[in-house]
Design a protein around this motif. Sequence first.
Motif, PDB file in Angstrom:
ATOM      1  N   GLN A 205      12.380  41.705 -17.412  1.00 56.55           N
ATOM      2  CA  GLN A 205      12.074  40.593 -17.980  1.00 56.55           C
ATOM      3  C   GLN A 205      12.747  39.337 -18.598  1.00 56.55           C
ATOM      4  N   ASN A 206      14.176  40.239 -19.459  1.00 59.22           N
ATOM      5  CA  ASN A 206      15.105  39.723 -19.802  1.00 59.22           C
ATOM      6  C   ASN A 206      16.063  38.848 -18.721  1.00 59.22           C
ATOM      7  N   LEU A 207      15.830  39.192 -17.841  1.00 57.64           N
ATOM      8  CA  LEU A 207      16.699  38.431 -16.118  1.00 57.64           C
ATOM      9  C   LEU A 207      15.865  37.983 -16.025  1.00 57.64           C
ATOM     10  N   LEU A 211      16.904  33.587 -15.636  1.00 56.32           N
ATOM     11  CA  LEU A 211      16.921  32.606 -14.671  1.00 56.32           C
ATOM     12  C   LEU A 211      16.359  31.317 -14.392  1.00 56.32           C
ATOM     13  N   VAL A 212      14.831  31.528 -14.960  1.00 52.05           N
ATOM     14  CA  VAL A 212      14.253  30.898 -15.269  1.00 52.05           C
ATOM     15  C   VAL A 212      14.505  29.874 -15.662  1.00 52.05           C
ATOM     16  N   PHE A 213      14.623  29.779 -17.189  1.00 55.36           N
ATOM     17  CA  PHE A 213      15.280  29.313 -18.813  1.00 55.36           C
ATOM     18  C   PHE A 213      16.465  28.530 -19.131  1.00 55.36           C
ATOM     19  N   LYS A 214      17.810  29.413 -18.453  1.00 55.90           N
ATOM     20  CA  LYS A 214      19.059  29.504 -18.486  1.00 55.90           C
ATOM     21  C   LYS A 214      19.496  28.717 -17.712  1.00 55.90           C
ATOM     22  N   TYR A 215      19.013  29.286 -16.369  1.00 54.99           N
ATOM     23  CA  TYR A 215      19.869  28.913 -15.160  1.00 54.99           C
ATOM     24  C   TYR A 215      18.640  27.687 -14.297  1.00 54.99           C
ATOM     25  N   LYS A 216      17.679  28.129 -14.620  1.00 53.21           N
ATOM     26  CA  LYS A 216      16.849  26.862 -14.426  1.00 53.21           C
ATOM     27  C   LYS A 216      16.616  26.809 -12.787  1.00 53.21           C
ATOM     28  N   GLU A 244      19.307  32.977  -2.715  1.00 60.01           N
ATOM     29  CA  GLU A 244      20.506  33.200  -2.699  1.00 60.01           C
ATOM     30  C   GLU A 244      21.226  33.498  -4.070  1.00 60.01           C
ATOM     31  N   LYS A 245      20.661  32.069  -4.117  1.00 59.32           N
ATOM     32  CA  LYS A 245      21.377  31.284  -5.183  1.00 59.32           C
ATOM     33  C   LYS A 245      20.814  32.121  -6.968  1.00 59.32           C
ATOM     34  N   ALA A 246      19.078  32.458  -6.913  1.00 60.74           N
ATOM     35  CA  ALA A 246      19.255  33.487  -7.374  1.00 60.74           C
ATOM     36  C   ALA A 246      19.718  35.309  -7.541  1.00 60.74           C
ATOM     37  N   VAL A 247      19.672  35.808  -5.976  1.00 60.32           N
ATOM     38  CA  VAL A 247      20.870  36.217  -6.785  1.00 60.32           C
ATOM     39  C   VAL A 247      22.035  36.770  -7.517  1.00 60.32           C
ATOM     40  N   VAL A 248      22.980  35.829  -6.247  1.00 58.20           N
ATOM     41  CA  VAL A 248      24.179  35.687  -7.106  1.00 58.20           C
ATOM     42  C   VAL A 248      24.182  36.053  -8.543  1.00 58.20           C
ATOM     43  N   LEU A 249      23.618  34.691  -9.281  1.00 54.95           N
ATOM     44  CA  LEU A 249      23.752  34.579 -11.093  1.00 54.95           C
ATOM     45  C   LEU A 249      22.262  36.219 -11.851  1.00 54.95           C
ATOM     46  N   ALA A 250      21.932  37.053 -10.721  1.00 53.19           N
ATOM     47  CA  ALA A 250      20.952  37.971 -11.149  1.00 53.19           C
ATOM     48  C   ALA A 250      22.013  39.003 -11.165  1.00 53.19           C
ATOM     49  N   GLN A 251      23.519  38.641 -10.086  1.00 52.49           N
ATOM     50  CA  GLN A 251      24.262  40.220 -10.520  1.00 52.49           C
ATOM     51  C   GLN A 251      25.841  39.610 -11.075  1.00 52.49           C
ATOM     52  N   LYS A 252      25.610  38.324 -11.809  1.00 56.63           N
ATOM     53  CA  LYS A 252      26.801  37.942 -12.563  1.00 56.63           C
ATOM     54  C   LYS A 252      26.081  38.180 -13.761  1.00 56.63           C
ATOM     55  N   GLU A 253      24.522  37.920 -13.937  1.00 60.31           N
ATOM     56  CA  GLU A 253      24.016  38.702 -15.613  1.00 60.31           C
ATOM     57  C   GLU A 253      24.066  40.175 -15.517  1.00 60.31           C
ATOM     58  N   LEU A 254      23.698  41.040 -14.578  1.00 63.15           N
ATOM     59  CA  LEU A 254      23.781  42.407 -14.698  1.00 63.15           C
ATOM     60  C   LEU A 254      24.944  42.880 -13.847  1.00 63.15           C
ATOM     61  N   SER A 255      26.074  42.961 -13.789  1.00 60.56           N
ATOM     62  CA  SER A 255      26.921  43.664 -12.813  1.00 60.56           C
ATOM     63  C   SER A 255      27.339  45.048 -12.825  1.00 60.56           C
ATOM     64  N   ASP A 256      26.070  45.492 -13.674  1.00 60.56           N
ATOM     65  CA  ASP A 256      26.087  47.127 -13.240  1.00 60.56           C
ATOM     66  C   ASP A 256      25.064  47.452 -12.706  1.00 60.56           C
ATOM     67  N   TYR A 257      24.351  46.778 -11.760  1.00 62.21           N
ATOM     68  CA  TYR A 257      23.187  47.034 -11.017  1.00 62.21           C
ATOM     69  C   TYR A 257      23.519  46.127  -9.873  1.00 62.21           C
ATOM     70  N   LYS A 258      22.706  47.378  -8.696  1.00 61.95           N
ATOM     71  CA  LYS A 258      22.426  46.526  -7.078  1.00 61.95           C
ATOM     72  C   LYS A 258      21.283  45.141  -7.371  1.00 61.95           C
ATOM     73  N   ILE A 259      21.712  44.173  -7.396  1.00 68.83           N
ATOM     74  CA  ILE A 259      20.056  43.149  -7.109  1.00 68.83           C
ATOM     75  C   ILE A 259      20.058  43.011  -5.497  1.00 68.83           C
TER      76      ILE A 259
END
Length: 273
Positions: A205-207, A211-216, A244-259
């Motif tokens: 949920q934090n992710l 994505l929604v509120f920080k990266y719009k 693709e942008k969402a996946v890249v940003l999610a990977q940036k936020e959660l680098s220890d996870y596979k997105i």
Amino acid sequence: MAIITISRQVAALGDEIACEVAKKLGYKFVGRKEIEKRIVDLGFPASKLEKYDERKPGFFASLAKDRDEYMDYLATAIIEAASEGNTVLIGRGSGMILQELPNLIALRFVAKDEVRMERLKKEFDWNDKQAKQRIDESHTNRAGFHKSFFNRENDDATDYHLVMNTGIFTVDQASDIIVQTVKSLESEEKEAAGKIKVKNLLTAQNLVNTLVFKYKININFLHAVVDGNTVTLQGVADSSAIVEKAVVLAQKELSDYKIQSTISVVQDFKAYP
């Protein structure tokens, strides 16, 4: 540790029994006012709460981006409260939001219309017409709320561990039955699994919120699921570039996870403005 969620008909003694259960178990009771405060503190405008808070959204409200934002804030508030452990939560679809928790105990309180009418008449000095109108209005709103946000019928008994007719039991009797139910169902294994699951729910949920509120990121119905070290993004977008942008940003936020993504791309889908 158990997480107790309560769904109730109006005038079915939901708050009264919930408070008594929390008292007898030594749990924290999280009611309407605290959930509303958490939602507003997280960033949702207080002036817009009445459009969505446990009610069926109007036609335009159901199409507005505020709807998804309210759901994101609501889910965050509910999951954060559950992460504190030993909690009783009432209403706001908490049972649906937390339905995957192994240590969840979901309850629903009901009573015959005539019983609830008499309670309302006594509490507010209403006549039969006023009491029945309140019951009908509440039923429409709560059913509409669950259908709009969870696509579920809130009176489906299979979604609950226990459905109780509070026209038969007193508050003390009902709370005693629930306390015994909780004690019979809780276990160390469920508690351990529940802690992991609620942590994953909060991470997901934090992710979404980031994505929604920080990266719009403009993806409708955006949702994330954490399973082990994998995070799956879900939702509906109008272009693959946004996905693709969402996946890249999610990977940036959660680098220890596979997105990974299962977001549907619908070219003619009109996203919220």
